[in-house]
Motif scaffolding. Structure first.
Motif, short mmCIF file in Angstrom:
data_model
loop_
_atom_site.label_atom_id
_atom_site.label_comp_id
_atom_site.label_asym_id
_atom_site.label_seq_id
_atom_site.Cartn_x
_atom_site.Cartn_y
_atom_site.Cartn_z
N CYS A 135 49.94 -1.78 -2.75
CA CYS A 135 48.67 -2.16 -2.12
C CYS A 135 47.89 -3.13 -3.00
CB CYS A 135 47.82 -0.91 -1.86
SG CYS A 135 48.62 0.25 -0.76
N ARG A 136 47.44 -4.23 -2.39
CA ARG A 136 46.62 -5.20 -3.13
C ARG A 136 45.30 -5.48 -2.43
NH1 ARG A 136 49.56 -10.23 -3.51
NH2 ARG A 136 47.70 -10.92 -4.58
N GLY A 137 45.03 -4.79 -1.34
CA GLY A 137 43.78 -4.99 -0.61
C GLY A 137 42.95 -3.73 -0.61
N ILE A 138 41.64 -3.92 -0.58
CA ILE A 138 40.74 -2.77 -0.46
C ILE A 138 39.48 -3.22 0.29
CG2 ILE A 138 39.43 -3.01 -2.62
CD1 ILE A 138 39.90 0.09 -2.92
N ARG A 139 38.96 -2.33 1.12
CA ARG A 139 37.76 -2.62 1.91
C ARG A 139 36.61 -1.78 1.37
NH1 ARG A 139 36.80 -1.11 8.31
NH2 ARG A 139 34.54 -1.26 8.22
N VAL A 140 35.46 -2.45 1.19
CA VAL A 140 34.25 -1.77 0.72
C VAL A 140 33.12 -2.14 1.67
CG1 VAL A 140 32.63 -1.51 -1.18
CG2 VAL A 140 35.03 -1.95 -1.68
N GLY A 145 22.34 -5.27 -0.68
CA GLY A 145 21.69 -5.08 -1.98
C GLY A 145 22.47 -4.20 -2.94
N VAL A 146 23.49 -3.49 -2.47
CA VAL A 146 24.31 -2.66 -3.35
C VAL A 146 25.33 -3.55 -4.06
CG1 VAL A 146 25.99 -0.77 -3.44
CG2 VAL A 146 24.02 -0.61 -1.92
N ASP A 147 25.50 -3.34 -5.36
CA ASP A 147 26.45 -4.12 -6.15
C ASP A 147 27.85 -3.53 -5.99
OD1 ASP A 147 27.87 -5.59 -7.99
OD2 ASP A 147 26.53 -5.17 -9.68
N SER A 148 28.58 -4.01 -4.97
CA SER A 148 29.91 -3.46 -4.68
C SER A 148 30.89 -3.78 -5.80
CB SER A 148 30.43 -3.99 -3.35
OG SER A 148 30.61 -5.38 -3.40
N PHE A 149 30.72 -4.91 -6.47
CA PHE A 149 31.61 -5.30 -7.57
C PHE A 149 31.54 -4.27 -8.69
CE2 PHE A 149 32.71 -7.66 -11.39
CZ PHE A 149 33.89 -8.27 -11.00
N LYS A 150 30.35 -3.85 -9.04
CA LYS A 150 30.15 -2.85 -10.09
C LYS A 150 30.80 -1.51 -9.71
CE LYS A 150 26.32 -0.39 -12.33
NZ LYS A 150 24.86 -0.26 -12.36
N ILE A 151 30.59 -1.10 -8.47
CA ILE A 151 31.15 0.16 -7.99
C ILE A 151 32.67 0.09 -7.94
CG2 ILE A 151 31.31 1.66 -5.96
CD1 ILE A 151 28.32 0.96 -5.50
N LEU A 152 33.21 -1.01 -7.45
CA LEU A 152 34.65 -1.16 -7.36
C LEU A 152 35.30 -1.22 -8.74
CD1 LEU A 152 36.92 -1.37 -5.36
CD2 LEU A 152 36.59 -3.83 -5.31
N THR A 153 34.66 -1.87 -9.68
CA THR A 153 35.18 -1.92 -11.05
C THR A 153 35.27 -0.52 -11.64
OG1 THR A 153 34.26 -4.13 -11.38
CG2 THR A 153 34.79 -2.88 -13.36
N LEU A 154 34.26 0.29 -11.43
CA LEU A 154 34.28 1.67 -11.92
C LEU A 154 35.39 2.47 -11.24
CD1 LEU A 154 32.97 3.88 -13.66
CD2 LEU A 154 31.41 4.31 -11.77
N LEU A 155 35.56 2.30 -9.94
CA LEU A 155 36.62 2.99 -9.22
C LEU A 155 37.99 2.60 -9.78
CD1 LEU A 155 37.65 4.76 -6.84
CD2 LEU A 155 37.71 2.64 -5.50
N LEU A 156 38.21 1.31 -10.00
CA LEU A 156 39.50 0.87 -10.53
C LEU A 156 39.76 1.41 -11.93
CD1 LEU A 156 39.63 -2.79 -9.20
CD2 LEU A 156 40.91 -0.81 -8.38
N GLU A 157 38.71 1.51 -12.74
CA GLU A 157 38.87 2.11 -14.08
C GLU A 157 39.35 3.55 -13.94
OE1 GLU A 157 38.79 1.02 -17.09
OE2 GLU A 157 37.85 -0.94 -16.90
#
Length: 189
Positions: A135-140, A145-157
């Motif tokens: 899998c190389r795709g993900i939907r958020v 106003g929510v910083d999805s990049f920050k949340i997604l980075t934490l999830l990937l960690e």
């Protein structure tokens, strides 16, 4: 170590505007006022859908990860869908299209295009377990106003840490080696 930032991002927002379509010479099908009202009431106007394409795969066990993760983040509600497969074919389908191949014995004397009948694309076949998806795709989905990049980075960690998929942190995909396309030579090569 940090997560690779070489992501493709696609932003999707739903709109229903009869006026905008009319300007383009297209019109909505005849809908009752009740149908239009139901549609407009159903829209989450303050939400955005972002679809990310990662350079590195996340291996997901087939039919095991199906739940949508929902929570309140800084600034609003967030929904993260399970990673999904994408078509890798389009990325390599024309890798050798409109390319000149060098020709010569001891020095490059000139370059020639591939014959019209030659295959133009090459693809790597990943050797994943039959129980896993590449899998190389993900939907958020996020409220505005929510910083999805920050949340997604934490999830990937967390995915890296708890599933031992270290390559998610790599700046490039370590599973992608050189792609090779072969063919016969004639006496001019």
């Amino acid at each position: 170590m940090t997560i690779s930032r070489e992501w493709g991002a696609y932003l999707v927002k739903a709109t229903m505007s009869e006026d905008e379509l009319a300007k383009k010479g297209r019109f909505w099908p005849d809908l009752s006022e009740a149908e239009k009202s139901t549609y407009e009431e159903d829209l989450l106007l303050d939400f955005e859908t972002q679809i990310y394409l990662f350079p590195n795969p996340i291996w997901v066990k087939i039919d095991e990860v199906l739940d949508v993760l929902r929570f309140k983040g800084d600034g609003g509600e967030v929904r993260i869908y399970p990673p999904f497969e994408v078509s890798d074919k389009s990325e390599t389908s024309g890798a050798f299209d409109e390319v000149l191949i060098p020709e010569g014995v001891e020095k490059v004397e000139h370059a020639v295009p591939l014959p019209e009948s030659a295959v133009r694309g090459v693809r790597m076949v990943h050797g994943t377990d039959k129980q896993l998806k590449w899998c190389r795709g993900i939907r958020v989905d996020t409220q505005s106003g929510v910083d999805s990049f920050k949340i997604l980075t934490l999830l990937l960690e967390h995915i890296c840490q708890f599933t031992h998929q270290w390559w998610i942190r790599a700046p490039h995909n370590p599973m992608h080696g050189p792609l090779c396309m072969g063919g016969g030579n004639n006496k001019r090569f």
